[in-house]
Write an enzyme that holds these catalytic residues in place. Structure first.
Site, PDB file in Angstrom:
ATOM      1  N   ASN A  12       0.870  -1.180   0.000  1.00 25.39           N
ATOM      2  CA  ASN A  12       0.000   0.000   0.000  1.00 25.39           C
ATOM      3  C   ASN A  12       0.907   1.231   0.000  1.00 25.39           C
ATOM      4  O   ASN A  12       1.495   1.557   1.032  1.00 25.39           O
ATOM      5  CB  ASN A  12      -0.898  -0.033   1.244  1.00 25.39           C
ATOM      6  CG  ASN A  12      -1.752   1.217   1.377  1.00 25.39           C
ATOM      7  OD1 ASN A  12      -1.784   2.054   0.470  1.00 25.39           O
ATOM      8  ND2 ASN A  12      -2.426   1.345   2.505  1.00 25.39           N
ATOM      9  N   LYS A  14       0.094   4.239  -0.241  1.00 21.42           N
ATOM     10  CA  LYS A  14      -0.550   5.422   0.370  1.00 21.42           C
ATOM     11  C   LYS A  14      -0.312   6.654  -0.518  1.00 21.42           C
ATOM     12  O   LYS A  14      -0.297   6.516  -1.730  1.00 21.42           O
ATOM     13  CB  LYS A  14      -0.051   5.598   1.814  1.00 21.42           C
ATOM     14  CG  LYS A  14      -0.181   4.291   2.624  1.00 21.42           C
ATOM     15  CD  LYS A  14       0.068   4.454   4.093  1.00 21.42           C
ATOM     16  CE  LYS A  14      -0.113   3.109   4.791  1.00 21.42           C
ATOM     17  NZ  LYS A  14      -0.002   3.164   6.242  1.00 21.42           N
ATOM     18  N   HIS A  98      -9.443   1.297   4.933  1.00 23.05           N
ATOM     19  CA  HIS A  98      -8.163   1.455   5.632  1.00 23.05           C
ATOM     20  C   HIS A  98      -8.376   2.396   6.818  1.00 23.05           C
ATOM     21  O   HIS A  98      -9.159   3.347   6.731  1.00 23.05           O
ATOM     22  CB  HIS A  98      -7.106   2.009   4.680  1.00 23.05           C
ATOM     23  CG  HIS A  98      -5.730   1.930   5.280  1.00 23.05           C
ATOM     24  ND1 HIS A  98      -5.282   2.840   6.202  1.00 23.05           N
ATOM     25  CD2 HIS A  98      -4.732   1.028   5.112  1.00 23.05           C
ATOM     26  CE1 HIS A  98      -4.054   2.505   6.583  1.00 23.05           C
ATOM     27  NE2 HIS A  98      -3.701   1.403   5.921  1.00 23.05           N
ATOM     28  N   GLU A 100      -6.710   4.738   7.901  1.00 25.19           N
ATOM     29  CA  GLU A 100      -6.461   6.153   7.589  1.00 25.19           C
ATOM     30  C   GLU A 100      -7.678   6.796   6.931  1.00 25.19           C
ATOM     31  O   GLU A 100      -7.943   7.984   7.114  1.00 25.19           O
ATOM     32  CB  GLU A 100      -5.191   6.270   6.728  1.00 25.19           C
ATOM     33  CG  GLU A 100      -3.945   6.023   7.570  1.00 25.19           C
ATOM     34  CD  GLU A 100      -2.768   5.406   6.841  1.00 25.19           C
ATOM     35  OE1 GLU A 100      -2.751   5.436   5.596  1.00 25.19           O
ATOM     36  OE2 GLU A 100      -1.872   4.871   7.529  1.00 25.19           O
ATOM     37  N   GLU A 168      -5.191  -4.877  10.532  1.00 19.96           N
ATOM     38  CA  GLU A 168      -4.163  -3.868  10.749  1.00 19.96           C
ATOM     39  C   GLU A 168      -4.449  -3.129  12.070  1.00 19.96           C
ATOM     40  O   GLU A 168      -5.275  -2.207  12.097  1.00 19.96           O
ATOM     41  CB  GLU A 168      -4.159  -2.847   9.613  1.00 19.96           C
ATOM     42  CG  GLU A 168      -3.861  -3.443   8.256  1.00 19.96           C
ATOM     43  CD  GLU A 168      -3.276  -2.417   7.288  1.00 19.96           C
ATOM     44  OE1 GLU A 168      -2.233  -2.718   6.702  1.00 19.96           O
ATOM     45  OE2 GLU A 168      -3.845  -1.325   7.142  1.00 19.96           O
ATOM     46  N   GLY A 174       2.905   2.181  10.852  1.00 15.79           N
ATOM     47  CA  GLY A 174       3.917   3.230  10.738  1.00 15.79           C
ATOM     48  C   GLY A 174       4.641   3.556  12.029  1.00 15.79           C
ATOM     49  O   GLY A 174       5.315   4.586  12.123  1.00 15.79           O
ATOM     50  N   SER A 213       3.613  -2.237  10.313  1.00 18.91           N
ATOM     51  CA  SER A 213       5.056  -2.328  10.577  1.00 18.91           C
ATOM     52  C   SER A 213       5.664  -3.667  10.168  1.00 18.91           C
ATOM     53  O   SER A 213       6.582  -4.168  10.833  1.00 18.91           O
ATOM     54  CB  SER A 213       5.360  -2.020  12.044  1.00 18.91           C
ATOM     55  OG  SER A 213       5.025  -0.667  12.338  1.00 18.91           O
TER      56      SER A 213
HETATM   57  P1  13P Z   1       3.222   0.321   7.605  1.00 15.39           P
HETATM   58  O1  13P Z   1       3.718  -0.982   6.990  1.00 15.39           O
HETATM   59  O2  13P Z   1       3.966   1.509   7.113  1.00 15.39           O
HETATM   60  O3  13P Z   1       3.147   0.208   9.098  1.00 15.39           O
HETATM   61  O4  13P Z   1       1.715   0.525   7.082  1.00 15.39           O
HETATM   62  C1  13P Z   1       0.804  -0.516   7.182  1.00 15.39           C
HETATM   63  C2  13P Z   1      -0.407  -0.156   6.427  1.00 15.39           C
HETATM   64  O5  13P Z   1      -1.156   0.722   6.839  1.00 15.39           O
HETATM   65  C3  13P Z   1      -0.684  -0.873   5.173  1.00 15.39           C
HETATM   66  O6  13P Z   1      -1.968  -0.619   4.704  1.00 15.39           O
END
Ligand code: 13P
Length: 253
Positions: A12, A14, A98, A100, A168, A174, A213
């Site tokens: 992803n 983003k 997601h 976010e 997740e 992150g 992560s």
């Molecule tokens: P990270 O791997 O940067 O922690 O992000 C995970 C994520 O949100 C994937 O959709």
């Protein structure tokens, strides 16, 4: 889980990536083809790069996904993208719900369900994200929260091929933090049970990804857990070498 389940390692990206990222993309493509017998590799770039990456991926086994879609086919929704448009640009899947988007855009379970149904209408696989906040884990509410998100966000129209669930934990995204392997295994077993109950044999073959992560250094442990059928990778998917090092966990499978 069905023995034939093929793991999925999805990146992803983003809101990262310009046309200059083609070099990394080409690196991922080469690795994806080598691993294709063992696992599906997917890149979910920003929508602006989808068509370009689709051209570059012609003839390759690497698949592409969108990061969000609107529930409707078309209309007066400035800035939004229909699932049919993602499909048209070369996507075979789309991430919906997601954390976010649930946070930044206040998306509800019902909206996420509508988006997942739109993905199916367009012929895309829906990758539906669920996961608890830190305070919810600390309060012992993880399974209740994830269960509620599954009940509210998963579409009725779903098969093993068209629905992927990504667990997740919000606090692991992150941050460099991950749940313990036992905690990940507990949530994935719970999700598998929910999918079995709701979709029967189809649910048994649906892939359940872990995200949050994931890095080359922890991939082997996390992806080796029962009912972990791949990963949804954020930061580490932007570099071909890191992303491929994660997916190579499956090379010996
Ligand atoms: P990270 O791997 O940067 O922690 O992000 C995970 C994520 O949100 C994937 O959709």
């Amino acid at each position: 889980m069905a023995a034939s389940v093929r793991p999925l390692v999805a990146g992803n990206w983003k809101m990262n990536g310009l046309a200059a990222a083609m070099g990394e993309f080409n690196g991922i493509k080469a690795g994806a083809d080598k691993l294709a017998d063992k696992a599906e590799l997917m890149v979910c770039p920003p929508a602006t790069l989808l068509a370009q990456f689709n051209w570059a991926a012609k003839g390759s086994k690497l698949t592409l996904g969108g990061q969000d879609c609107h529930a409707k086919v078309s209309g007066a929704h400035t800035g939004d993208i229909a699932a049919e448009m993602l499909k048209d640009a070369g996507a075979s899947a789309v991430i919906v719900g997601h954390s976010e988007r649930r946070t930044d855009h206040r998306e509800t379970d019902a909206e996420v369900k509508g988006k997942a149904a739109a993905a199916h209408r367009a012929g895309l696989t829906a990758i539906v994200c669920v996961g608890e906040q830190k305070s919810q884990r600390e309060a012992g509410e993880t399974l209740a929260v994830v269960g509620g998100q599954l009940d509210g966000s998963l579409p009725d129209t779903a098969t093993a091929a068209t629905l992927v669930v990504a667990y997740e934990p919000v606090w692991a995204i992150g941050t460099g933090l991950t749940p313990t392997p036992a905690d990940v295994a507990e949530v994935h077993a719970f999700i598998r049970k929910k999918l079995d109950e709701r979709y029967g044999a189809e649910g048994n073959g649906m892939r359940i990804l872990y995200g949050g992560s994931v890095k080359p250094s922890n991939a082997k442990e996390l992806l080796g857990l029962p009912h972990v059928n791949g990963a949804l990778v954020g930061g580490a998917s932007l570099k071909a070498t890191d992303f491929l090092a994660i997916a190579e966990v499956y090379a010996g499978a």
